[in-house]
Design a protein around this motif. Structure first.
Motif, PDB file in Angstrom:
ATOM      1  N   ARG A  47       0.845  -1.194   0.000  1.00  0.00           N
ATOM      2  CA  ARG A  47       0.000   0.000   0.000  1.00  0.00           C
ATOM      3  C   ARG A  47       0.882   1.247   0.000  1.00  0.00           C
ATOM      4  NH1 ARG A  47      -2.854  -1.204   5.507  1.00  0.00           N
ATOM      5  NH2 ARG A  47      -0.623  -1.435   5.961  1.00  0.00           N
ATOM      6  N   GLU A  78      -2.427   5.477  -3.738  1.00  0.00           N
ATOM      7  CA  GLU A  78      -3.366   6.579  -3.600  1.00  0.00           C
ATOM      8  C   GLU A  78      -2.597   7.888  -3.537  1.00  0.00           C
ATOM      9  OE1 GLU A  78      -5.361   7.404   0.118  1.00  0.00           O
ATOM     10  OE2 GLU A  78      -4.258   5.771   1.102  1.00  0.00           O
ATOM     11  N   ARG A  88      -2.082   8.633   7.531  1.00  0.00           N
ATOM     12  CA  ARG A  88      -2.215   7.302   6.933  1.00  0.00           C
ATOM     13  C   ARG A  88      -1.220   6.324   7.537  1.00  0.00           C
ATOM     14  NH1 ARG A  88      -4.363  10.822   3.559  1.00  0.00           N
ATOM     15  NH2 ARG A  88      -5.916  10.171   1.992  1.00  0.00           N
ATOM     16  N   ASP A  91      -2.526   5.533  11.069  1.00  0.00           N
ATOM     17  CA  ASP A  91      -3.713   4.673  11.034  1.00  0.00           C
ATOM     18  C   ASP A  91      -3.433   3.318  10.393  1.00  0.00           C
ATOM     19  OD1 ASP A  91      -5.075   6.764  12.179  1.00  0.00           O
ATOM     20  OD2 ASP A  91      -5.911   7.504  10.275  1.00  0.00           O
ATOM     21  N   ASP A  92      -2.206   3.100   9.936  1.00  0.00           N
ATOM     22  CA  ASP A  92      -1.820   1.837   9.298  1.00  0.00           C
ATOM     23  C   ASP A  92      -2.673   1.537   8.069  1.00  0.00           C
ATOM     24  OD1 ASP A  92      -0.373  -0.469   8.884  1.00  0.00           O
ATOM     25  OD2 ASP A  92      -1.570  -1.692  10.260  1.00  0.00           O
ATOM     26  N   THR A  93      -2.945   2.574   7.278  1.00  0.00           N
ATOM     27  CA  THR A  93      -3.663   2.360   6.019  1.00  0.00           C
ATOM     28  C   THR A  93      -2.714   2.312   4.826  1.00  0.00           C
ATOM     29  OG1 THR A  93      -4.062   4.732   5.754  1.00  0.00           O
ATOM     30  CG2 THR A  93      -5.762   3.447   6.898  1.00  0.00           C
ATOM     31  N   ILE A  94      -1.437   2.637   5.044  1.00  0.00           N
ATOM     32  CA  ILE A  94      -0.411   2.506   3.997  1.00  0.00           C
ATOM     33  C   ILE A  94       0.838   1.887   4.608  1.00  0.00           C
ATOM     34  CG2 ILE A  94      -1.256   4.465   2.656  1.00  0.00           C
ATOM     35  CD1 ILE A  94       1.149   6.076   3.732  1.00  0.00           C
ATOM     36  N   ASP A  95       1.642   1.276   3.749  1.00  0.00           N
ATOM     37  CA  ASP A  95       2.914   0.696   4.190  1.00  0.00           C
ATOM     38  C   ASP A  95       4.077   1.653   3.958  1.00  0.00           C
ATOM     39  OD1 ASP A  95       1.797  -1.991   4.752  1.00  0.00           O
ATOM     40  OD2 ASP A  95       1.491  -2.031   2.582  1.00  0.00           O
TER      41      ASP A  95
END
Length: 258
Positions: A47, A78, A88, A91-95
């Motif tokens: 991500r 994104e 992000r 929130d751990d929505t991307i690496d």
């Protein structure tokens, strides 16, 4: 010793970096215990997030070559503002994130992978194109295309002009370097911008000149300080570094020679 404290932050030693390269098998084993297969791309999608300029003009092509080498790897990309990278990552929505901004946050670390210097762009027939190097004094009273004030780099540039005691005439404010180049190409004014990744080849309808004093931009990976990087993220970071080295990116001397 694996870490040492510098400037109030822990930094890995050479021994830690060497050890980290041997840990992939350990993390893979832990992933198996957790019920996921690290060799299965579905279980470990990569991500990514980046501002539009880096995402569209650089990362998309880097993704394409990476996926050709790793056809089973799932990747999502994104676009967001550089400030949006922080939330992000938290929130751990991307690496992995990418930015040209000098961001600071306790939950994020920036790892530079490319350094470049500001250039001044204008239409090829602009009167200032006769100069080999553009200084703040040359831009005094000239029509200038500037980034929006919300950009941190705008503040830095304004400080450069203030220290020189000059004041360009702002005729347009834009959100991206792409817009600044488009307006400059149409003769609206001059723009001081970061050339990477927008200007990597000769532009016949533009005059591109080095800007002095040197104004540094750093393209960086944005990584979490509270979670380890995944194996795909580490692999993609290595790929990006190789892409930067292999591509024909013009230097300061190249701009002056155009």
């Amino acid at each position: 010793m694996l870490f040492e404290r510098r400037g109030g932050r822990l930094r890995p030693t050479a021994e830690a970096v060497q050890l980290n390269g041997r840990l992939d098998r350990l993390f893979d084993a832990l992933a198996y215990l957790d019920g996921t297969d690290p060799s299965d791309p579905v279980s470990q999608p990569l991500r990514l997030a980046a501002p539009p300029t880096l995402g569209h003009r650089f990362l998309a092509s880097a993704m394409a070559t990476f996926m050709k080498q790793n056809p089973s790897q799932m990747i999502s990309l994104e676009t967001c503002t550089s400030n949006g990278l922080v939330s992000r990552l938290v929130d751990d929505t991307i690496d992995l994130g990418f930015t040209l901004a000098e961001l600071t946050h306790s939950a994020m670390e920036l790892i530079p992978f490319h350094r470049t210097f500001a250039v001044c762009v204008m239409a090829s027939d602009h009167p200032l194109a006769r100069h080999k190097v553009i200084t703040p004094e040359i831009l005094h009273g000239e029509d200038q295309i500037a980034l929006m004030r919300r950009h941190m780099v705008r503040t830095r540039l304004d400080q450069v002009f203030a220290r020189a005691g000059v004041r360009p005439r702002i005729v347009a404010e834009v959100a991206t370097g792409v817009s600044a180049i488009t307006l400059a190409r149409h003769g609206v004014g001059v723009a001081v911008i970061c050339p990477f990744p927008l200007l990597r080849h000769h532009e016949p309808d533009l005059a591109i000149r080095p800007f002095a004093p040197e104004f540094v931009y750093r393209a960086s990976f944005a990584v979490s300080t509270v979670r380890p990087l995944s194996k795909p993220a580490r692999a993609f970071m290595r790929h990006v570094q190789l892409v930067v080295k292999s591509e024909r990116i013009l230097t300061t001397e190249s701009w002056a020679a155009q």
